[in-house]
Design a protein around this motif. Structure first.
Motif, short mmCIF file in Angstrom:
data_model
loop_
_atom_site.label_atom_id
_atom_site.label_comp_id
_atom_site.label_asym_id
_atom_site.label_seq_id
_atom_site.Cartn_x
_atom_site.Cartn_y
_atom_site.Cartn_z
N THR A 1 -13.18 62.10 37.68
CA THR A 1 -12.40 62.48 38.90
C THR A 1 -13.36 63.91 38.94
O THR A 1 -13.69 64.46 37.53
N LEU B 1 -12.24 67.61 40.75
CA LEU B 1 -11.10 68.63 41.33
C LEU B 1 -11.10 69.22 41.95
O LEU B 1 -10.28 70.04 40.99
N SER C 1 0.04 62.51 38.71
CA SER C 1 0.15 63.90 39.08
C SER C 1 -0.78 63.62 39.78
O SER C 1 -2.20 64.01 39.47
N THR C 2 -1.17 64.90 39.93
CA THR C 2 -2.48 65.42 40.40
C THR C 2 -3.72 66.16 39.68
O THR C 2 -4.97 66.34 39.61
N GLY D 1 -4.96 65.12 32.28
CA GLY D 1 -4.83 65.85 30.88
C GLY D 1 -5.30 64.51 29.86
O GLY D 1 -4.98 64.99 29.29
N ARG E 1 -7.72 62.92 28.06
CA ARG E 1 -9.40 63.20 27.80
C ARG E 1 -9.72 62.42 26.62
O ARG E 1 -10.93 62.55 26.08
N GLY F 1 -6.79 57.68 36.04
CA GLY F 1 -7.66 58.87 36.36
C GLY F 1 -8.21 60.87 35.75
O GLY F 1 -7.19 60.46 35.13
N ALA F 2 -8.71 60.93 35.58
CA ALA F 2 -9.53 61.64 34.40
C ALA F 2 -10.71 62.35 34.36
O ALA F 2 -11.75 61.58 35.16
N SER G 1 -12.49 64.20 32.30
CA SER G 1 -13.12 64.38 30.79
C SER G 1 -12.74 63.11 29.58
O SER G 1 -12.40 63.79 28.88
O1 LIG Z 1 -6.55 62.68 39.66
C1 LIG Z 1 -6.64 62.96 38.31
C2 LIG Z 1 -6.84 63.70 37.78
O2 LIG Z 1 -7.03 65.71 38.99
C3 LIG Z 1 -7.44 64.67 36.65
O3 LIG Z 1 -7.28 66.13 35.87
P1 LIG Z 1 -8.10 66.25 34.76
O4 LIG Z 1 -8.96 66.94 34.62
O5 LIG Z 1 -6.60 67.03 33.58
O6 LIG Z 1 -8.03 64.58 33.73
#
Ligand SMILES: O=C[C@H](O)COP(=O)(O)O
Length: 367
Positions: free
Chosen positions: A115, A117, A269-270, A307, A309, A338-339, A341
């Protein structure tokens, strides 16, 4: 786009990246009924995932396109918050043998929604992300699977689409005025239609937390149904933003409403609100998926996000998924993380398992 020989879309059990296996960890898969954090007597039969129903086409979408005039969420079991935390903590302390760890790390790569964003995202940054998605570790002599999807903001969909055009990687776009969802329904629907037409394979939409917290469940259901209709055959992930829902009971109820409205996946979560993904919240959502599957026969996927990681907690999520839903959910078709890093730590831990140590140069070469 990731393809199968039978169809340009992914189907259950057809991924080359992940096969089901029974050697994963001890304990019986899908055995959560005995350890449910909700009332386990609600359903009389145990979960049977030996012949899972396909995730696509989504049976909820073949129902009449307009939702029922009045929707009332069914009674959902009350969540015992202490039990949820204790059970999540017990599952987190399970030890994982080396062989299972290596298999789990590889699966996690295939289940990753890599991801970006950020407000500062550019087509150039998305291009680098896609290169990383295609070849996670160019310096390695090992074959790693490619990631499940790259996840980007709507304006970046064309760039991502171009970069993964010939690769087995999906493009996921957030939509419906991510991350707040604060816009009129027509605008949110229009955004979903735009990313659909721009070539997104998967669309991650946020729910209307404002309406949910005000108890307007019919409205939340109607809005998600409209977003599901707008996404057409694309793969819809519904983000609950659990960090804003206040209680586990609310998480459980929101999960049910999203699934009733046609979500292909539910997502924690977003990544923009804390707390984001946690083990107890994920456990509550997995149990909601389990109970919905028992009741309707429709499998819904799970995506913890935000979160995460490090490889160690990511592996714990896999243990929990297997425990609650069984091996049939250990595929990219039914589970994603979804991550932004996590990938480098998955690669470093794989290397450590292979060589028994970290190579300091590798820290520098993993971009
Ligand atoms: O949908 C994925 C999350 O926005 C990623 O979150 P992150 O940057 O804490 O890994």
């Amino acid at each position: 786009m990731r393809t199968t020989s039978a169809s340009p879309r992914r189907r259950c059990g057809t991924s080359a990246n992940a096969t089901t296996s029974t050697k994963w960890w001890t304990g019986s898969p899908g055995s959560a009924a005995s350890g449910s954090v909700c009332d386990p007597t609600r359903f009389g039969q145990s979960l049977d995932v030996r012949s899972p129903a396909p995730l696509w086409p989504n049976p909820a979408r073949s129902m009449p396109q307009s939702p029922p005039a009045t929707y009332r969420p069914p009674q959902v079991p009350t969540v015992d918050e202490v039990a949820a935390r204790e059970r999540a903590s017990r599952l987190a302390s399970r030890s994982i043998k080396t062989e299972a760890k290596v298999e789990g790390l590889k699966r996690l790569i295939a289940m990753l929604d890599l991801t970006t964003l950020e407000g500062a995202d550019t087509p150039g940054k998305v291009k680098s992300l896609c290169q990383k998605a295609r070849t996670p570790d160019p310096g390695s002599d090992q074959d790693h699977p490619s990631v499940g999807a790259v996840c980007v903001y709507p304006p970046m969909v064309p760039a991502a689409r171009e970069q993964v055009a010939d690769a087995d990687i999906n493009v996921a776009s957030v939509a419906s005025y991510f991350p707040s969802g604060q816009a009129a329904l027509e605008e949110r629907v229009a955004e979903v239609e735009r990313v659909r037409d721009a070539g997104a394979d998967e669309i991650d939409v946020v729910i209307n937390r404002n309406a949910f917290l005000a108890g307007e469940y019919e409205r939340v259901h109607r809005e998600i149904s409209a977003l599901a209709d707008a996404s057409g055959e694309k793969h819809l992930k519904v983000i609950l933003e659990t960090g804003e829902l206040e209680t586990y009971d609310a998480v459980r109820l929101a999960s049910r409403i999203a699934m009733d409205a046609g979500a292909d996946f539910i997502k924690t979560s977003t990544g923009k609100v804390k707390p984001a993904a946690t083990m107890p919240v994920t456990l509550v959502m997995l149990e909601a998926i389990r109970d919905y599957y028992r009741e309707t026969g429709r499998p819904v996927g799970m995506k913890p996000a935000g979160g995460i990681r490090k490889a160690k907690p990511a592996l714990r999520y896999l243990v929990m998924v297997r425990e609650v839903l069984g091996d049939a959910w250990l595929t990219p078709e039914r589970f994603r993380i979804g991550a932004s890093s996590l990938l480098n730590d998955l690669l470093l831990q794989l290397e450590k398992e292979r060589h028994g140590r970290y190579h300091s140069k590798r820290y520098l070469s993993l971009g």
